[in-house]
Design a protein around this motif. Structure first.
Motif, PDB file in Angstrom:
ATOM      1  N   UNK A 149      58.829  38.381  55.467  1.00  0.00           N
ATOM      2  CA  UNK A 149      60.099  37.739  55.785  1.00  0.00           C
ATOM      3  C   UNK A 149      61.270  38.713  55.825  1.00  0.00           C
ATOM      4  N   UNK A 150      61.034  39.984  55.498  1.00  0.00           N
ATOM      5  CA  UNK A 150      62.077  41.001  55.621  1.00  0.00           C
ATOM      6  C   UNK A 150      62.075  41.638  57.006  1.00  0.00           C
ATOM      7  N   UNK A 151      61.081  41.335  57.815  1.00  0.00           N
ATOM      8  CA  UNK A 151      60.923  41.976  59.122  1.00  0.00           C
ATOM      9  C   UNK A 151      61.042  40.910  60.206  1.00  0.00           C
ATOM     10  N   UNK A 152      62.183  40.876  60.883  1.00  0.00           N
ATOM     11  CA  UNK A 152      62.427  39.828  61.878  1.00  0.00           C
ATOM     12  C   UNK A 152      61.508  39.943  63.081  1.00  0.00           C
ATOM     13  N   UNK A 153      61.026  41.131  63.371  1.00  0.00           N
ATOM     14  CA  UNK A 153      60.076  41.293  64.467  1.00  0.00           C
ATOM     15  C   UNK A 153      58.745  40.620  64.126  1.00  0.00           C
ATOM     16  N   UNK A 154      58.264  40.854  62.926  1.00  0.00           N
ATOM     17  CA  UNK A 154      57.008  40.238  62.489  1.00  0.00           C
ATOM     18  C   UNK A 154      57.171  38.726  62.347  1.00  0.00           C
ATOM     19  N   UNK A 155      58.331  38.284  61.859  1.00  0.00           N
ATOM     20  CA  UNK A 155      58.582  36.843  61.763  1.00  0.00           C
ATOM     21  C   UNK A 155      58.414  36.194  63.133  1.00  0.00           C
ATOM     22  N   UNK A 156      59.032  36.795  64.136  1.00  0.00           N
ATOM     23  CA  UNK A 156      58.974  36.226  65.485  1.00  0.00           C
ATOM     24  C   UNK A 156      57.536  36.190  66.007  1.00  0.00           C
ATOM     25  N   UNK A 198      55.609  27.848  66.327  1.00  0.00           N
ATOM     26  CA  UNK A 198      56.887  27.397  65.781  1.00  0.00           C
ATOM     27  C   UNK A 198      58.002  27.634  66.808  1.00  0.00           C
ATOM     28  N   UNK A 199      58.922  26.691  66.955  1.00  0.00           N
ATOM     29  CA  UNK A 199      60.013  26.875  67.929  1.00  0.00           C
ATOM     30  C   UNK A 199      61.000  27.914  67.448  1.00  0.00           C
ATOM     31  N   UNK A 200      61.070  29.028  68.147  1.00  0.00           N
ATOM     32  CA  UNK A 200      61.950  30.124  67.751  1.00  0.00           C
ATOM     33  C   UNK A 200      62.467  30.801  69.021  1.00  0.00           C
ATOM     34  N   UNK A 201      63.674  31.379  68.991  1.00  0.00           N
ATOM     35  CA  UNK A 201      64.193  32.045  70.184  1.00  0.00           C
ATOM     36  C   UNK A 201      63.287  33.192  70.633  1.00  0.00           C
ATOM     37  N   UNK A 202      63.260  33.436  71.937  1.00  0.00           N
ATOM     38  CA  UNK A 202      62.515  34.580  72.456  1.00  0.00           C
ATOM     39  C   UNK A 202      63.094  35.861  71.864  1.00  0.00           C
ATOM     40  N   UNK A 203      62.211  36.767  71.472  1.00  0.00           N
ATOM     41  CA  UNK A 203      62.630  37.942  70.706  1.00  0.00           C
ATOM     42  C   UNK A 203      62.044  39.218  71.297  1.00  0.00           C
ATOM     43  N   UNK A 223      71.697  37.405  70.901  1.00  0.00           N
ATOM     44  CA  UNK A 223      71.892  37.737  69.499  1.00  0.00           C
ATOM     45  C   UNK A 223      71.267  39.098  69.215  1.00  0.00           C
ATOM     46  N   UNK A 224      71.994  39.934  68.502  1.00  0.00           N
ATOM     47  CA  UNK A 224      71.496  41.232  68.067  1.00  0.00           C
ATOM     48  C   UNK A 224      71.423  41.205  66.543  1.00  0.00           C
ATOM     49  N   UNK A 225      70.230  41.462  66.008  1.00  0.00           N
ATOM     50  CA  UNK A 225      70.043  41.419  64.558  1.00  0.00           C
ATOM     51  C   UNK A 225      69.270  42.652  64.106  1.00  0.00           C
ATOM     52  N   UNK A 226      69.609  43.133  62.925  1.00  0.00           N
ATOM     53  CA  UNK A 226      68.803  44.192  62.324  1.00  0.00           C
ATOM     54  C   UNK A 226      67.364  43.715  62.227  1.00  0.00           C
ATOM     55  N   UNK A 227      66.423  44.607  62.553  1.00  0.00           N
ATOM     56  CA  UNK A 227      65.021  44.213  62.429  1.00  0.00           C
ATOM     57  C   UNK A 227      64.678  43.906  60.977  1.00  0.00           C
ATOM     58  N   UNK A 228      65.198  44.725  60.067  1.00  0.00           N
ATOM     59  CA  UNK A 228      64.870  44.575  58.656  1.00  0.00           C
ATOM     60  C   UNK A 228      66.014  43.857  57.944  1.00  0.00           C
ATOM     61  N   UNK A 229      65.733  42.659  57.464  1.00  0.00           N
ATOM     62  CA  UNK A 229      66.729  41.836  56.795  1.00  0.00           C
ATOM     63  C   UNK A 229      67.108  42.447  55.448  1.00  0.00           C
ATOM     64  N   UNK A 230      68.411  42.531  55.188  1.00  0.00           N
ATOM     65  CA  UNK A 230      68.916  43.096  53.943  1.00  0.00           C
ATOM     66  C   UNK A 230      70.388  42.723  53.829  1.00  0.00           C
ATOM     67  N   UNK A 231      70.980  43.026  52.687  1.00  0.00           N
ATOM     68  CA  UNK A 231      72.401  42.754  52.514  1.00  0.00           C
ATOM     69  C   UNK A 231      73.220  43.597  53.485  1.00  0.00           C
ATOM     70  N   UNK A 232      74.230  42.974  54.061  1.00  0.00           N
ATOM     71  CA  UNK A 232      75.149  43.649  54.989  1.00  0.00           C
ATOM     72  C   UNK A 232      74.427  44.186  56.223  1.00  0.00           C
ATOM     73  N   UNK A 233      73.389  43.481  56.669  1.00  0.00           N
ATOM     74  CA  UNK A 233      72.703  43.909  57.888  1.00  0.00           C
ATOM     75  C   UNK A 233      73.482  43.442  59.116  1.00  0.00           C
TER      76      UNK A 233
END
Length: 279
Positions: free
Chosen positions: A87-94, A102-107, A130-140
């Motif tokens: 769950x820290x890796x948004x690429x793997x989550x997608x 699961x319904x999720x935006x195209x990534x 949407x642009x998001x850091x791949x690795x979820x963390x504080x202040x990403x």
């Protein structure tokens, strides 16, 4: 029982209230910050004197190393190190979400945001996005980009940041936050990080009016990702829920029954079952 919370914020309202209830019931509660010291995190525990359960609130690399060490020595860790890391890796989550339907935006995943610049001018780039850091963390990094110039400006600030690019989901400006603790669902509504509603606007629909299908989606998400304590952020796209974020052991604030649910989970004896997700 001995319950150890792996966290750097033992005063978090959820943890503090749950800890007080455990202590009142004459259980032993300790706190351990996995980021303490500079040696191996495994040095923070004694393998032959482990707690009955460890609640993994911290998500740092050192916390994951410690969680894996504890699991290797037979300790019960909630959530598992594998599920937390996933769950820290948004690429793997997608990727996992897509595989599970699961319904999720195209990534799309990029090793660095600067890699987006050569295709920024192409019509198929699909603004807004949407642009998001791949690795979820504080202040990403989490930002909406409406045009090539905004993408260039963002890349100038975060040139080497690994990112995911996601389609923007048009929505009401409200995040429906569903928090789950051992299959008990709590809900809240918060302004979305981007596209938030005007000041003073009220959320609609009310939390109590969320369709059952939305809570079922939250529960199924936990099964897919092997989570016991987690949050799912949903946006309403023309009446259908879209998963825009999944968090392992988030900061659950507000629901009155959440601390009691966490206490019950901590005291529950594990049942034999399939291993947590390890991909």
């Amino acid at each position: 029982m001995r319950v150890c919370l792996l966290t750097d914020k033992p005063d978090h309202p959820l943890l503090a209230t749950a800890s007080a209830a455990l202590i009142e019931a004459e259980h032993r509660v300790t706190f351990l910050n996995p980021d303490t010291g500079t040696g191996s995190p495994s040095q923070l525990v004694t393998p032959d004197d482990l707690a009955d359960v460890y609640l993994l609130k911290a998500h740092t690399p050192r916390a994951l190393v410690l969680a894996r060490f504890l699991e290797a020595h037979g300790a019960r860790v909630v959530n598992s190190a594998a599920a937390t890391e996933l769950c820290q890796d948004r690429s793997r989550i997608a990727a996992v979400a897509e595989g599970a339907g699961l319904p999720m935006p195209r990534t799309r995943t990029l090793d660095a945001l600067s890699e987006a610049l050569p295709v920024a001018e192409r019509p198929q780039s699909g603004y807004p996005l949407m642009v998001k850091s791949r690795h979820s963390r504080r202040a990403d990094l989490v930002a909406r980009v409406d045009c090539p110039s905004e993408l260039r400006d963002l890349a100038a600030k975060w040139p080497n940041e690994p990112v995911v690019l996601q389609e923007f989901v048009a929505n009401s400006g409200w995040d429906h936050k569903l928090w789950v603790i051992a299959k008990e669902v709590f809900a809240g509504v918060r302004p979305a990080p981007v596209g938030a509603p005007p000041d003073g606007a009220q959320p609609a629909p009310l939390v109590r009016d969320l369709p059952q299908a939305w809570t079922e989606l939250a529960l199924h998400t936990g099964e897919v990702f092997g989570l016991d304590v987690y949050g799912v952020d949903l946006l309403d796209r023309e009446g259908a829920p879209v998963v825009v974020d999944i968090n392992a052991f988030p900061g659950i604030r507000g629901p009155k029954g959440a601390p009691a649910a966490l206490v019950a989970l901590a005291l529950r004896r594990p049942r034999p079952g399939p291993p947590a997700y390890k991909a």
